[in-house]
Structures are given as C-alpha cells and as structure tokens.
Design a protein around this motif. Structure first.
Motif, PDB file in Angstrom:
ATOM      1  N   ILE A  12      -4.682   1.195  22.295  1.00  0.00           N
ATOM      2  CA  ILE A  12      -4.544   1.807  20.980  1.00  0.00           C
ATOM      3  C   ILE A  12      -5.843   2.525  20.644  1.00  0.00           C
ATOM      4  O   ILE A  12      -6.914   1.939  20.688  1.00  0.00           O
ATOM      5  CB  ILE A  12      -4.219   0.748  19.904  1.00  0.00           C
ATOM      6  CG1 ILE A  12      -2.889   0.068  20.231  1.00  0.00           C
ATOM      7  CG2 ILE A  12      -4.199   1.385  18.522  1.00  0.00           C
ATOM      8  CD1 ILE A  12      -2.566  -1.104  19.340  1.00  0.00           C
ATOM      9  N   LYS A  13      -5.747   3.811  20.315  1.00  0.00           N
ATOM     10  CA  LYS A  13      -6.932   4.598  19.992  1.00  0.00           C
ATOM     11  C   LYS A  13      -6.928   4.933  18.506  1.00  0.00           C
ATOM     12  O   LYS A  13      -5.924   5.364  17.959  1.00  0.00           O
ATOM     13  CB  LYS A  13      -6.966   5.895  20.789  1.00  0.00           C
ATOM     14  CG  LYS A  13      -8.203   6.731  20.487  1.00  0.00           C
ATOM     15  CD  LYS A  13      -8.301   7.948  21.365  1.00  0.00           C
ATOM     16  CE  LYS A  13      -9.566   8.706  21.055  1.00  0.00           C
ATOM     17  NZ  LYS A  13      -9.731   9.869  21.923  1.00  0.00           N
ATOM     18  N   PHE A  14      -8.079   4.723  17.874  1.00  0.00           N
ATOM     19  CA  PHE A  14      -8.263   5.074  16.466  1.00  0.00           C
ATOM     20  C   PHE A  14      -9.156   6.296  16.378  1.00  0.00           C
ATOM     21  O   PHE A  14     -10.170   6.379  17.062  1.00  0.00           O
ATOM     22  CB  PHE A  14      -8.941   3.925  15.707  1.00  0.00           C
ATOM     23  CG  PHE A  14      -8.057   2.741  15.467  1.00  0.00           C
ATOM     24  CD1 PHE A  14      -7.338   2.625  14.290  1.00  0.00           C
ATOM     25  CD2 PHE A  14      -7.949   1.735  16.408  1.00  0.00           C
ATOM     26  CE1 PHE A  14      -6.520   1.534  14.056  1.00  0.00           C
ATOM     27  CE2 PHE A  14      -7.134   0.640  16.184  1.00  0.00           C
ATOM     28  CZ  PHE A  14      -6.422   0.540  15.013  1.00  0.00           C
ATOM     29  N   LEU A  15      -8.786   7.224  15.531  1.00  0.00           N
ATOM     30  CA  LEU A  15      -9.618   8.379  15.215  1.00  0.00           C
ATOM     31  C   LEU A  15      -9.899   8.293  13.728  1.00  0.00           C
ATOM     32  O   LEU A  15      -9.015   8.478  12.905  1.00  0.00           O
ATOM     33  CB  LEU A  15      -8.900   9.691  15.558  1.00  0.00           C
ATOM     34  CG  LEU A  15      -9.624  10.973  15.171  1.00  0.00           C
ATOM     35  CD1 LEU A  15     -10.980  11.069  15.871  1.00  0.00           C
ATOM     36  CD2 LEU A  15      -8.760  12.180  15.512  1.00  0.00           C
ATOM     37  N   LEU A  16     -11.135   7.961  13.383  1.00  0.00           N
ATOM     38  CA  LEU A  16     -11.547   7.799  11.988  1.00  0.00           C
ATOM     39  C   LEU A  16     -12.269   9.074  11.559  1.00  0.00           C
ATOM     40  O   LEU A  16     -13.276   9.451  12.144  1.00  0.00           O
ATOM     41  CB  LEU A  16     -12.460   6.577  11.844  1.00  0.00           C
ATOM     42  CG  LEU A  16     -11.883   5.257  12.366  1.00  0.00           C
ATOM     43  CD1 LEU A  16     -12.919   4.151  12.247  1.00  0.00           C
ATOM     44  CD2 LEU A  16     -10.614   4.886  11.638  1.00  0.00           C
ATOM     45  N   LEU A  17     -11.740   9.711  10.528  1.00  0.00           N
ATOM     46  CA  LEU A  17     -12.255  11.011  10.103  1.00  0.00           C
ATOM     47  C   LEU A  17     -13.060  10.915   8.823  1.00  0.00           C
ATOM     48  O   LEU A  17     -12.659  10.239   7.883  1.00  0.00           O
ATOM     49  CB  LEU A  17     -11.090  11.991   9.881  1.00  0.00           C
ATOM     50  CG  LEU A  17     -10.172  12.210  11.074  1.00  0.00           C
ATOM     51  CD1 LEU A  17      -8.981  13.063  10.664  1.00  0.00           C
ATOM     52  CD2 LEU A  17     -10.926  12.837  12.220  1.00  0.00           C
ATOM     53  N   GLU A  18     -14.171  11.601   8.767  1.00  0.00           N
ATOM     54  CA  GLU A  18     -15.079  11.800   7.638  1.00  0.00           C
ATOM     55  C   GLU A  18     -15.000  10.795   6.496  1.00  0.00           C
ATOM     56  O   GLU A  18     -13.945  10.486   5.982  1.00  0.00           O
ATOM     57  CB  GLU A  18     -14.923  13.215   7.084  1.00  0.00           C
ATOM     58  CG  GLU A  18     -13.539  13.565   6.619  1.00  0.00           C
ATOM     59  CD  GLU A  18     -13.448  14.978   6.098  1.00  0.00           C
ATOM     60  OE1 GLU A  18     -14.038  15.247   5.047  1.00  0.00           O
ATOM     61  OE2 GLU A  18     -12.772  15.788   6.746  1.00  0.00           O
ATOM     62  N   GLY A  19     -16.139  10.299   6.116  1.00  0.00           N
ATOM     63  CA  GLY A  19     -16.245   9.418   4.956  1.00  0.00           C
ATOM     64  C   GLY A  19     -15.785   7.992   5.200  1.00  0.00           C
ATOM     65  O   GLY A  19     -15.432   7.299   4.253  1.00  0.00           O
ATOM     66  N   ILE A  20     -15.777   7.542   6.418  1.00  0.00           N
ATOM     67  CA  ILE A  20     -15.329   6.186   6.721  1.00  0.00           C
ATOM     68  C   ILE A  20     -16.465   5.212   6.401  1.00  0.00           C
ATOM     69  O   ILE A  20     -17.610   5.403   6.819  1.00  0.00           O
ATOM     70  CB  ILE A  20     -14.932   6.052   8.205  1.00  0.00           C
ATOM     71  CG1 ILE A  20     -13.791   7.008   8.547  1.00  0.00           C
ATOM     72  CG2 ILE A  20     -14.571   4.627   8.565  1.00  0.00           C
ATOM     73  CD1 ILE A  20     -12.524   6.785   7.769  1.00  0.00           C
ATOM     74  N   HIS A  21     -16.143   4.156   5.682  1.00  0.00           N
ATOM     75  CA  HIS A  21     -17.141   3.139   5.353  1.00  0.00           C
ATOM     76  C   HIS A  21     -17.543   2.416   6.637  1.00  0.00           C
ATOM     77  O   HIS A  21     -16.689   2.136   7.483  1.00  0.00           O
ATOM     78  CB  HIS A  21     -16.552   2.138   4.344  1.00  0.00           C
ATOM     79  CG  HIS A  21     -17.582   1.259   3.733  1.00  0.00           C
ATOM     80  ND1 HIS A  21     -18.036   0.116   4.358  1.00  0.00           N
ATOM     81  CD2 HIS A  21     -18.254   1.356   2.567  1.00  0.00           C
ATOM     82  CE1 HIS A  21     -18.945  -0.455   3.590  1.00  0.00           C
ATOM     83  NE2 HIS A  21     -19.090   0.289   2.489  1.00  0.00           N
ATOM     84  N   PRO A  22     -18.837   2.145   6.823  1.00  0.00           N
ATOM     85  CA  PRO A  22     -19.305   1.483   8.046  1.00  0.00           C
ATOM     86  C   PRO A  22     -18.573   0.173   8.358  1.00  0.00           C
ATOM     87  O   PRO A  22     -18.411  -0.190   9.519  1.00  0.00           O
ATOM     88  CB  PRO A  22     -20.790   1.227   7.777  1.00  0.00           C
ATOM     89  CG  PRO A  22     -21.171   2.224   6.740  1.00  0.00           C
ATOM     90  CD  PRO A  22     -19.941   2.457   5.910  1.00  0.00           C
ATOM     91  N   SER A  23     -18.120  -0.517   7.343  1.00  0.00           N
ATOM     92  CA  SER A  23     -17.441  -1.789   7.606  1.00  0.00           C
ATOM     93  C   SER A  23     -16.081  -1.579   8.271  1.00  0.00           C
ATOM     94  O   SER A  23     -15.561  -2.488   8.915  1.00  0.00           O
ATOM     95  CB  SER A  23     -17.270  -2.589   6.316  1.00  0.00           C
ATOM     96  OG  SER A  23     -16.374  -1.931   5.436  1.00  0.00           O
ATOM     97  N   ALA A  24     -15.491  -0.395   8.156  1.00  0.00           N
ATOM     98  CA  ALA A  24     -14.193  -0.136   8.791  1.00  0.00           C
ATOM     99  C   ALA A  24     -14.298  -0.280  10.303  1.00  0.00           C
ATOM    100  O   ALA A  24     -13.441  -0.901  10.935  1.00  0.00           O
ATOM    101  CB  ALA A  24     -13.698   1.257   8.423  1.00  0.00           C
ATOM    102  N   LEU A  25     -15.336   0.273  10.878  1.00  0.00           N
ATOM    103  CA  LEU A  25     -15.557   0.158  12.320  1.00  0.00           C
ATOM    104  C   LEU A  25     -15.776  -1.293  12.714  1.00  0.00           C
ATOM    105  O   LEU A  25     -15.228  -1.770  13.713  1.00  0.00           O
ATOM    106  CB  LEU A  25     -16.743   1.028  12.736  1.00  0.00           C
ATOM    107  CG  LEU A  25     -17.033   1.146  14.221  1.00  0.00           C
ATOM    108  CD1 LEU A  25     -15.829   1.680  14.982  1.00  0.00           C
ATOM    109  CD2 LEU A  25     -18.226   2.046  14.443  1.00  0.00           C
ATOM    110  N   GLN A  26     -16.539  -2.007  11.924  1.00  0.00           N
ATOM    111  CA  GLN A  26     -16.800  -3.416  12.193  1.00  0.00           C
ATOM    112  C   GLN A  26     -15.516  -4.247  12.122  1.00  0.00           C
ATOM    113  O   GLN A  26     -15.278  -5.100  12.963  1.00  0.00           O
ATOM    114  CB  GLN A  26     -17.834  -3.962  11.211  1.00  0.00           C
ATOM    115  CG  GLN A  26     -18.227  -5.391  11.482  1.00  0.00           C
ATOM    116  CD  GLN A  26     -19.301  -5.868  10.514  1.00  0.00           C
ATOM    117  OE1 GLN A  26     -19.783  -5.122   9.674  1.00  0.00           O
ATOM    118  NE2 GLN A  26     -19.681  -7.122  10.642  1.00  0.00           N
TER     119      GLN A  26
END
Length: 65
Positions: A12-26
């Motif tokens: 599963i690949k996620f593409l997170l676009l502009e303005g993503i809060h750092p905790s989202a990646l975590q």
C-alpha cells in the motif's frame, strides 16, 4: 490482536500532499506502513498525475475548493 488488512501493508502506497502534519507520517509508520511519499510544497498537476496512478491511497490536508 491486530486486525488484518486485505492487502499486505508493504504493498500500500501513500502519497501525502502539502500541509501534512508531521505526526501523520509517524502514525502511518507506527501502524506498519512503510511505502509513504510526501510532497511538501505545491504539487504541480503534471507531477501529481505522474505519481497518482501508482498509489493505492492519496490524501491532502486541504479541503477541495
């Protein structure tokens, strides 16, 4: 017991676009997802379109206009 996903998390690949809060990646990493790409500025349409066909899921912090 952790619920199973219908697809292996590594596929599963996620593409997170502009303005993503750092905790989202975590949060995604802690949940076992490793195939995550982030775009920190504005993603030009041609560039985004080139990435999207390969993605299982895409997200944006900005509400649609």
């Amino acid at each position: 017991m952790t619920p199973k996903t219908s697809l292996d998390k590594s596929k599963i690949k996620f593409l997170l676009l502009e303005g993503i809060h750092p905790s989202a990646l975590q949060v995604l990493n802690n949940a076992g997802y490793t195939n995550i790409e982030t775009v920190s500025g504005r993603c030009r349409p041609r560039s985004c379109c080139a990435r999207l066909p390969m993605c299982t899921l895409s997200a944006s912090a900005r509400a649609p206009s």
